[in-house]
Motif scaffolding. Structure first.
Motif, short mmCIF file in Angstrom:
data_model
loop_
_atom_site.label_atom_id
_atom_site.label_comp_id
_atom_site.label_asym_id
_atom_site.label_seq_id
_atom_site.Cartn_x
_atom_site.Cartn_y
_atom_site.Cartn_z
N GLY A 64 1.00 -1.07 0.07
CA GLY A 64 -0.08 0.08 -0.51
C GLY A 64 0.79 0.93 -0.20
N SER A 65 1.86 1.64 0.38
CA SER A 65 2.74 2.50 0.54
C SER A 65 3.92 2.55 -1.10
N LEU A 88 3.48 -4.59 -9.61
CA LEU A 88 3.74 -5.28 -8.81
C LEU A 88 2.85 -4.57 -7.58
N LYS A 89 2.44 -5.62 -7.18
CA LYS A 89 2.05 -4.19 -5.58
C LYS A 89 2.12 -5.28 -4.18
N TYR A 104 13.72 -2.71 -16.98
CA TYR A 104 13.79 -1.89 -15.84
C TYR A 104 12.66 -2.03 -15.41
N PHE A 105 13.01 -1.52 -13.80
CA PHE A 105 11.26 -1.36 -12.70
C PHE A 105 11.67 0.20 -12.46
N ILE A 106 10.57 0.63 -12.12
CA ILE A 106 10.33 1.79 -11.33
C ILE A 106 8.80 1.84 -10.41
N SER A 107 9.79 2.89 -9.37
CA SER A 107 8.57 3.01 -8.44
C SER A 107 6.94 3.39 -9.09
#
Length: 180
Positions: A64-65, A88-89, A104-107
């Motif tokens: 949730g954050s 991805l949660k 590639y991964f981002i917030s």
């Protein structure tokens, strides 16, 4: 004249090869996890690790954050969250790499990507062969149960189950060499 290539030498080489052919699990960002200001920058963390096909990366964060968005290179460089390949949660989200190349991964949280919470992983190619473009890119595995933190040794390295496997293989090899 005595030969350097005894049966125990071949066994030791074979055993070393067999024990080193396992996939590894990485925690994104190391001990800090998937956070805005990790103790080590994400770019430095990826540079000091070597990722291979079948390795897994786990993103640990409070549910949730935050979230993790898997994106293409353009969305990575622009921190564009509009069209992720996958989101991805879960607080412990796993991704297994099935091909070589960049990922590639981002917030997904507010402007964290613009503040540096993004990660580029380059998976090494086995034998430098081109990957099959039709093969799956990754496999999100879903939430995982929390794992205990690795023990920190006095020498400054982490002890993990794969380290125990390697140590066991070396003990067996040494024992075999003594007997032969």
């Amino acid at each position: 004249m005595e030969s350097y290539w005894s049966p125990s030498s071949f066994f030791l080489i074979f055993l070393g090869f067999m024990c080193s052919c396992e996939a590894y699990t990485f925690y994104a960002g190391g001990k800090s996890g998937w956070v805005l200001n990790p103790s080590e920058s994400y770019s430095h963390w990826t540079e000091r690790n070597r990722f291979q096909v079948n390795d897994t990366i786990i993103f640990k964060f409070k549910i949730g954050s935050d979230s993790v968005l898997i994106v293409d290179i353009d969305d990575y460089s622009k921190c564009n969250k509009d069209k992720p390949i996958r989101e991805l949660k879960h607080g412990d989200s796993k991704v297994k790499f099935y091909r070589s190349g960049p990922f590639y991964f981002i917030s997904g949280h507010e402007d964290n990507c613009e503040k540096g919470q993004k990660l580029k992983v380059v998976v090494l190619s086995p034998n430098h062969k081109a990957h099959n473009a039709l093969s799956p890119v990754f496999e999100p595995i879903g939430p995982v149960s929390p794992a205990p933190a690795p023990a920190q040794s006095a020498a400054g390295f982490s002890v993990s189950p794969s380290g125990f496997v390697w140590a066991f293989c070396l003990i067996i090899a040494a024992y075999f060499c003594i007997l032969v």
